[in-house]
Design a protein around this motif. Structure first.
Motif, mmCIF file in Angstrom:
data_model
loop_
_atom_site.group_PDB
_atom_site.id
_atom_site.type_symbol
_atom_site.label_atom_id
_atom_site.label_comp_id
_atom_site.label_asym_id
_atom_site.label_seq_id
_atom_site.Cartn_x
_atom_site.Cartn_y
_atom_site.Cartn_z
ATOM 1 N N ARG A 1 16.402 -2.591 -8.206
ATOM 2 C CA ARG A 1 15.079 -1.957 -8.203
ATOM 3 C C ARG A 1 14.434 -2.283 -9.542
ATOM 4 N N ASP B 1 9.647 8.815 -1.002
ATOM 5 C CA ASP B 1 11.049 8.641 -1.424
ATOM 6 C C ASP B 1 11.915 8.235 -0.227
ATOM 7 N N LEU C 1 0.829 -1.220 0.000
ATOM 8 C CA LEU C 1 0.000 0.000 0.000
ATOM 9 C C LEU C 1 0.865 1.274 0.000
ATOM 10 N N PHE C 2 1.811 1.245 -0.856
ATOM 11 C CA PHE C 2 2.761 2.363 -0.888
ATOM 12 C C PHE C 2 2.079 3.654 -1.351
ATOM 13 N N LYS C 3 1.065 3.477 -2.177
ATOM 14 C CA LYS C 3 0.325 4.653 -2.671
ATOM 15 C C LYS C 3 -0.206 5.471 -1.495
ATOM 16 N N LYS D 1 0.386 -10.946 -1.661
ATOM 17 C CA LYS D 1 -0.514 -9.775 -1.600
ATOM 18 C C LYS D 1 -1.938 -10.258 -1.326
ATOM 19 N N ASN E 1 2.425 7.769 -0.027
ATOM 20 C CA ASN E 1 2.544 8.968 -0.884
ATOM 21 C C ASN E 1 1.360 9.907 -0.666
HETATM 22 N N1 LIG Z 1 7.472 8.511 -3.712
HETATM 23 C C1 LIG Z 1 7.574 7.692 -4.713
HETATM 24 N N2 LIG Z 1 6.531 6.950 -5.103
HETATM 25 C C2 LIG Z 1 6.636 6.078 -6.123
HETATM 26 C C3 LIG Z 1 7.856 5.900 -6.797
HETATM 27 N N3 LIG Z 1 7.684 4.978 -7.760
HETATM 28 C C4 LIG Z 1 6.404 4.588 -7.672
HETATM 29 N N4 LIG Z 1 5.773 5.242 -6.686
HETATM 30 C C5 LIG Z 1 4.376 5.124 -6.259
HETATM 31 O O1 LIG Z 1 4.107 3.848 -5.744
HETATM 32 C C6 LIG Z 1 2.732 3.656 -5.775
HETATM 33 C C7 LIG Z 1 2.426 2.252 -6.126
HETATM 34 O O2 LIG Z 1 1.068 2.093 -5.916
HETATM 35 P P1 LIG Z 1 0.277 0.810 -6.328
HETATM 36 O O3 LIG Z 1 0.823 0.206 -7.574
HETATM 37 O O4 LIG Z 1 -1.143 1.154 -6.327
HETATM 38 O O5 LIG Z 1 0.569 -0.205 -5.206
HETATM 39 P P2 LIG Z 1 0.455 -0.103 -3.660
HETATM 40 O O6 LIG Z 1 -0.180 1.139 -3.231
HETATM 41 O O7 LIG Z 1 1.843 -0.295 -3.111
HETATM 42 O O8 LIG Z 1 -0.431 -1.290 -3.252
HETATM 43 P P3 LIG Z 1 -0.070 -2.816 -3.265
HETATM 44 O O9 LIG Z 1 1.092 -2.997 -4.150
HETATM 45 O O10 LIG Z 1 -1.231 -3.503 -3.749
HETATM 46 O O11 LIG Z 1 0.251 -3.147 -1.853
HETATM 47 C C8 LIG Z 1 2.198 4.675 -6.778
HETATM 48 O O12 LIG Z 1 1.462 5.661 -6.107
HETATM 49 C C9 LIG Z 1 3.435 5.294 -7.376
HETATM 50 O O13 LIG Z 1 3.255 6.663 -7.677
HETATM 51 C C10 LIG Z 1 8.967 6.694 -6.377
HETATM 52 O O14 LIG Z 1 10.073 6.605 -6.895
HETATM 53 N N5 LIG Z 1 8.773 7.536 -5.341
#
Ligand SMILES: Nc1nc2c(ncn2[C@@H]2O[C@H](COP(=O)(O)OP(=O)(O)OP(=O)(O)O)[C@@H](O)[C@H]2O)c(=O)[nH]1
Length: 321
Positions: free
Chosen positions: A224, A202, A188-190, A298, A193
């Motif tokens: 990566r 970051d 849930l990285f989104k 997941k 952010n």
């Molecule tokens: N800050 C930042 N965000 C990044 C980078 N690369 C990708 N992202 C973000 O990572 C997020 C990935 O979101 P999702 O693919 O929806 O996956 P998730 O939210 O991690 O959810 P799950 O993978 O299902 O656990 C997106 O919002 C991208 O914008 C980066 O280099 N820096």
């Protein structure tokens, strides 16, 4: 003599006798000679010819002595002149030698200074060239690093990591050694952010990378793959050890203290592990299987690690492990 020519013989004889008593010094020779001549003349006038003769002999002897004295003086004078000329000549020769030496010294100094200038120039040019080479070499390394590594985290980018891993995989297959792949994706990285901003996201990615980098073995290739997805290609490690390692990573990541980012939140990661079969000809099937395992993780609720097995795909080649 004056008295003699005045015919005053007695006075002439008296004074001549007085002069004749003077010591026989070089200054007195001439007057003594004249005195003897006067005495000789006086004796001659008196008819005492023997005496006159004797006085004349003494006068002649004195004349001779005077002549000798003059010759000696002249010789001495000539010698002195010769000495002086010789010394002048020697002086001139010494001056010429000195001038020659000075010219040689000048020449030597000029040669020395031009050789120093040449050496300095040479050293300067060499140092300049060396600096140029070093800076070119450093720039090349920097470009290579930029081309090979991910700008944010500093670990290998997908192209380089996979290329290196492919070579290691072929070596492992040839040597019949185990080879595992661990794919990881931050959970849930989104949300991170969205809640705390991209900069905090970051920070989390860099922290996550640093925590894992500290746990790696020298052979592991940490890459990566893109976004918040990472891989570790692990030569010479069996699936059990790979699972243990993945589990350790999962725990360490969940314990990351995020306070230093300015926000408090939890970072978790899901992982999928796959291992090489004897039928695998390239890395791609391993990555695909690790991806399936990751998807399963997941699906299982995240923050866990799943190892691929035959149950994922019943029609895949047999699993020797
Ligand atoms: N800050 C930042 N965000 C990044 C980078 N690369 C990708 N992202 C973000 O990572 C997020 C990935 O979101 P999702 O693919 O929806 O996956 P998730 O939210 O991690 O959810 P799950 O993978 O299902 O656990 C997106 O919002 C991208 O914008 C980066 O280099 N820096």
């Amino acid at each position: 003599m004056t008295y003699f020519y005045l015919d005053r013989f007695q006075q002439a004889e008296f004074f001549a006798e007085k002069v004749n008593e003077l010591p026989l010094a070089p200054n007195n020779l001439l007057v003594k000679k004249r005195a003897n001549e006067a005495l000789s003349l006086v004796a001659g006038k008196r008819g005492q010819f023997d005496k006159a003769y004797q006085y004349q002999v003494v006068a002649n002897a004195l004349s001779l002595q005077i002549l000798n004295e003059q010759k000696v003086k002249e010789n001495a004078y000539q010698m002195a002149r010769f000495d002086s000329v010789e010394k002048n000549r020697e002086n001139t020769s010494l001056i010429q030698d000195h001038e020659l030496l000075m010219q040689q010294k000048d020449l030597f100094m000029k040669e020395k200074s031009s050789s120093i200038m040449f050496s300095t120039l040479l050293v300067g040019v060499s140092v300049g060239l060396l600096l140029l080479l070093i800076s070119a070499w450093m720039q090349r390394n920097q470009f290579m690093k930029q081309a090979q590594c991910d700008g944010l985290t500093g670990i290998f980018n997908r192209r380089t990591g996979q290329e290196l891993a492919e070579n290691e995989f072929i070596e492992a297959q040839t040597a019949r050694e185990p080879f595992c792949v661990l794919l990881m994706d931050l959970d849930l990285f989104k949300n991170i952010n969205d809640q705390f901003g991209h900069a905090t996201g970051d920070w989390a990615l860099k922290k996550f990378t640093a925590v894992i980098a500290a746990l790696l073995r020298p052979n592991d290739i940490f890459t990566r793959m893109g976004g918040e997805e990472f891989a570790i290609f692990m030569p010479k490690i069996d699936k059990l050890s790979a699972m243990e390692f993945a589990e350790r990573i999962r725990i360490e990541v969940s314990q990351i203290n995020t306070r230093y980012s300015g926000h408090e939140f939890t970072i978790t990661v899901s992982g999928g592990v796959s291992y090489a079969n004897k039928d695998d000809l390239s890395l791609d099937p391993l990555i695909q299987r690790a991806d399936l395992a990751l998807y399963r993780a997941k699906h299982n609720g995240r923050n866990c690690v799943v190892c691929y097995d035959n149950s994922f795909a019943p029609h895949t080649p047999s699993d020797p492990a």
